[in-house]
Motif scaffolding. Structure first.
Motif, PDB file in Angstrom:
ATOM      1  N   ASP A 148      16.585   5.094  16.245  1.00  0.00           N
ATOM      2  CA  ASP A 148      14.954   5.931  15.983  1.00  0.00           C
ATOM      3  C   ASP A 148      15.158   6.090  14.218  1.00  0.00           C
ATOM      4  OD1 ASP A 148      17.106   7.733  15.714  1.00  0.00           O
ATOM      5  OD2 ASP A 148      16.201   8.993  16.134  1.00  0.00           O
ATOM      6  N   LEU A 149      15.607   5.057  14.009  1.00  0.00           N
ATOM      7  CA  LEU A 149      15.967   5.053  12.059  1.00  0.00           C
ATOM      8  C   LEU A 149      15.571   4.009  11.255  1.00  0.00           C
ATOM      9  CD1 LEU A 149      17.014   6.832   9.936  1.00  0.00           C
ATOM     10  CD2 LEU A 149      19.337   6.217  10.150  1.00  0.00           C
ATOM     11  N   ILE A 150      14.950   3.857  10.596  1.00  0.00           N
ATOM     12  CA  ILE A 150      14.459   2.058   9.647  1.00  0.00           C
ATOM     13  C   ILE A 150      15.036   3.032   8.276  1.00  0.00           C
ATOM     14  CG2 ILE A 150      12.971   1.363  11.166  1.00  0.00           C
ATOM     15  CD1 ILE A 150      11.195   2.436   9.534  1.00  0.00           C
ATOM     16  N   CYS A 151      14.975   2.190   7.802  1.00  0.00           N
ATOM     17  CA  CYS A 151      15.303   2.167   6.262  1.00  0.00           C
ATOM     18  C   CYS A 151      14.319   1.624   5.283  1.00  0.00           C
ATOM     19  CB  CYS A 151      16.759   1.526   5.611  1.00  0.00           C
ATOM     20  SG  CYS A 151      17.414   2.522   3.717  1.00  0.00           S
ATOM     21  N   SER A 152      13.813   1.837   4.017  1.00  0.00           N
ATOM     22  CA  SER A 152      13.169   1.431   2.852  1.00  0.00           C
ATOM     23  C   SER A 152      13.150   2.086   1.862  1.00  0.00           C
ATOM     24  CB  SER A 152      11.446   1.850   3.399  1.00  0.00           C
ATOM     25  OG  SER A 152      11.058   3.209   3.859  1.00  0.00           O
ATOM     26  N   SER A 153      12.491   1.016   1.025  1.00  0.00           N
ATOM     27  CA  SER A 153      12.414   1.107   0.163  1.00  0.00           C
ATOM     28  C   SER A 153      11.602   0.432  -0.963  1.00  0.00           C
ATOM     29  CB  SER A 153      13.220   0.181  -1.241  1.00  0.00           C
ATOM     30  OG  SER A 153      13.857  -0.057  -1.978  1.00  0.00           O
ATOM     31  N   ASP A 154      10.892   1.575  -2.226  1.00  0.00           N
ATOM     32  CA  ASP A 154      10.010   1.023  -2.902  1.00  0.00           C
ATOM     33  C   ASP A 154      10.253   1.016  -4.267  1.00  0.00           C
ATOM     34  OD1 ASP A 154      10.311   3.180  -4.156  1.00  0.00           O
ATOM     35  OD2 ASP A 154       8.922   4.225  -3.873  1.00  0.00           O
ATOM     36  N   ILE A 155       9.274   0.662  -4.743  1.00  0.00           N
ATOM     37  CA  ILE A 155       9.920  -0.143  -6.207  1.00  0.00           C
ATOM     38  C   ILE A 155       9.735   0.707  -6.846  1.00  0.00           C
ATOM     39  CG2 ILE A 155       8.733  -1.434  -8.124  1.00  0.00           C
ATOM     40  CD1 ILE A 155       7.288  -2.627  -6.078  1.00  0.00           C
ATOM     41  N   SER A 156      10.225   2.347  -7.106  1.00  0.00           N
ATOM     42  CA  SER A 156       9.951   3.208  -7.674  1.00  0.00           C
ATOM     43  C   SER A 156      11.549   3.551  -8.142  1.00  0.00           C
ATOM     44  CB  SER A 156       9.429   4.609  -7.587  1.00  0.00           C
ATOM     45  OG  SER A 156       9.028   4.847  -6.449  1.00  0.00           O
ATOM     46  N   ASP A 191       1.385  -1.035   0.090  1.00  0.00           N
ATOM     47  CA  ASP A 191      -0.313   0.182   0.164  1.00  0.00           C
ATOM     48  C   ASP A 191       1.257   0.895  -0.260  1.00  0.00           C
ATOM     49  OD1 ASP A 191       0.910   0.350   2.571  1.00  0.00           O
ATOM     50  OD2 ASP A 191      -0.737  -0.327   3.599  1.00  0.00           O
ATOM     51  N   GLY A 192       2.505   1.175  -0.404  1.00  0.00           N
ATOM     52  CA  GLY A 192       2.758   2.114  -0.255  1.00  0.00           C
ATOM     53  C   GLY A 192       3.375   2.841   1.317  1.00  0.00           C
ATOM     54  N   THR A 193       3.348   2.340   2.152  1.00  0.00           N
ATOM     55  CA  THR A 193       3.353   2.664   3.404  1.00  0.00           C
ATOM     56  C   THR A 193       4.361   1.896   4.578  1.00  0.00           C
ATOM     57  OG1 THR A 193       1.651   2.041   4.576  1.00  0.00           O
ATOM     58  CG2 THR A 193       1.144   3.814   3.917  1.00  0.00           C
ATOM     59  N   SER A 247       5.979   6.243  -3.456  1.00  0.00           N
ATOM     60  CA  SER A 247       5.523   6.602  -4.998  1.00  0.00           C
ATOM     61  C   SER A 247       4.227   5.214  -5.271  1.00  0.00           C
ATOM     62  CB  SER A 247       6.121   7.317  -5.395  1.00  0.00           C
ATOM     63  OG  SER A 247       7.307   6.636  -5.916  1.00  0.00           O
ATOM     64  N   THR A 248       4.930   4.445  -4.915  1.00  0.00           N
ATOM     65  CA  THR A 248       4.417   3.310  -5.425  1.00  0.00           C
ATOM     66  C   THR A 248       4.869   2.221  -3.776  1.00  0.00           C
ATOM     67  OG1 THR A 248       6.815   1.980  -5.842  1.00  0.00           O
ATOM     68  CG2 THR A 248       5.481   2.846  -7.261  1.00  0.00           C
ATOM     69  N   GLY A 249       4.199   0.718  -3.718  1.00  0.00           N
ATOM     70  CA  GLY A 249       4.154  -0.877  -3.094  1.00  0.00           C
ATOM     71  C   GLY A 249       5.986  -0.332  -2.307  1.00  0.00           C
ATOM     72  N   VAL A 250       5.949  -0.407  -1.324  1.00  0.00           N
ATOM     73  CA  VAL A 250       7.277  -0.953  -0.413  1.00  0.00           C
ATOM     74  C   VAL A 250       7.916  -2.087   0.145  1.00  0.00           C
ATOM     75  CG1 VAL A 250       8.538  -0.113   1.606  1.00  0.00           C
ATOM     76  CG2 VAL A 250       6.773   0.920   0.868  1.00  0.00           C
ATOM     77  N   ALA A 251       9.241  -2.355  -0.895  1.00  0.00           N
ATOM     78  CA  ALA A 251       9.097  -4.065  -0.959  1.00  0.00           C
ATOM     79  C   ALA A 251      10.305  -4.488  -0.523  1.00  0.00           C
ATOM     80  CB  ALA A 251      10.181  -3.491  -1.960  1.00  0.00           C
TER      81      ALA A 251
END
Length: 321
Positions: free
Chosen positions: A141-149, A105-107, A127-131
């Motif tokens: 207090d830090l996390i990292c995430s990536s989306d498909i865009s 859902d992109g969150t 902008s897109t789903g988070v992989a």
């Protein structure tokens, strides 16, 4: 590098090395003993992760929920159900009882396990789903995430804001253990090693001929494993090495998907493939195949504190020792 700080191990968990059990390919090397099965029912499991003390296991998948299980009783501790699409990744904080989930859902959401699975933060902006995502191993207090865009974002849990953006998406992200300065980000056939402090790509690890599905670090942070359909590779960092490939295993007919280092013997890599687990003793260059699931093994995790291994598939999650 210093080792990871483990809490007290579970008293009733035995070593999961059982060399006397039978094997389909050879009669030597490590094996796993199945101790519990969590059925999928109407959902499909796509991810799993142990807490740092090994006493909790989180799983997620197609039912849009992340479930936290107690590994002693295998009863549900809490259910995290605020996403509107499937859960793509779930990670425990190595320092606190927080969980982060990413979704189609992109969150990205952060949850408090101790407070009935309360949602603490929801991060939007992808902008897109988070992989995929991961907690920083030494910063609360830090996390990292990536989306498909083609974008990686660094989020501050404390401030609830994005503190950095790196251009270069990834299908799987994992922080180097201990100091956590380096982030392994797999995309296509390449693993980028990103300096999180400067947000600069320090190295591109290349050698796969097909797209990489999974990456994992050993507890020391000196070795990184990666898997694609046809091969598993182990790369060495530190001690003068800069991403040198030191071990390689061809799939021998069964496509590889995910991997994790053995929780008590890091010379063994556990590889998940279609219906089976491959236990690869890199020192002896010997393998053992275990029929484990009825479908593709989608995710693996191991607890250094308890010696437990979890394998997720669309049919169930299995716990091994």
């Amino acid at each position: 590098m210093d080792g990871l700080i483990d809490d007290e191990p579970l008293d009733d968990v035995e070593s999961f090395l059982s060399p006397n059990e039978s094997d389909e390919r050879d009669n030597v090397g490590p094996t796993l003993k199945e101790i519990h099965v969590i059925p999928a029912n109407t959902r499909k499991f796509d991810c799993c992760c142990f807490s740092s003390d090994g006493k909790l296991l989180a799983s997620g998948g197609s039912d849009k929920k992340a479930t936290v299980w107690c590994t002693r009783s295998f009863k549900v501790r809490s259910t995290l159900d605020e996403h509107s699409q499937w859960i793509t990744d779930v990670r425990f904080s190595p320092r606190t009882l927080k969980i982060a989930t990413s979704s189609g859902d992109g969150t990205v959401k952060v949850w408090d396990v101790d407070n009935h699975g309360q949602s603490l933060r929801t991060f939007t902006g992808h902008s897109t789903g988070v992989a995929s995502l991961d907690f920083h191993p030494s910063k609360d207090d830090l996390i990292c995430s990536s989306d498909i865009s083609n974008e990686i974002r660094y989020w501050s849990i404390k401030n609830g804001s994005c503190v950095g953006i790196f251009k270069g998406g990834a299908t799987k992200l994992r922080f180097q253990p201990n100091n956590g300065r380096m982030l392994a980000a797999a995309a296509g056939k390449v693993v980028s090693i990103i300096d999180i402090e400067t947000q600069v790509c320090r190295l591109k690890v290349q050698g796969h001929k097909k797209n990489i599905h999974s990456v994992c670090w050993d507890p020391s942070g000196e070795y990184l494993a990666s898997t694609s359909d046809d091969v598993a590779k182990v790369w060495k960092f530190g001690s003068g090495s800069k991403g040198d490939c030191i071990h390689e295993l061809n799939c021998n007919g069964n496509t590889f998907h995910t991997c994790v280092f053995h929780p008590t013997n890091t010379s063994v890599l556990i590889i998940g493939s279609h219906e089976s687990l491959e236990l690869w003793d890199m020192t002896e260059n010997k393998t053992r195949t275990l029929q484990a699931h009825e479908k593709l093994v989608t995710a693996l995790d191991a607890s250094n504190a308890s010696g437990l291994v979890a394998s997720a598939s669309h049919d169930c999650v299995k716990i091994w020792q």
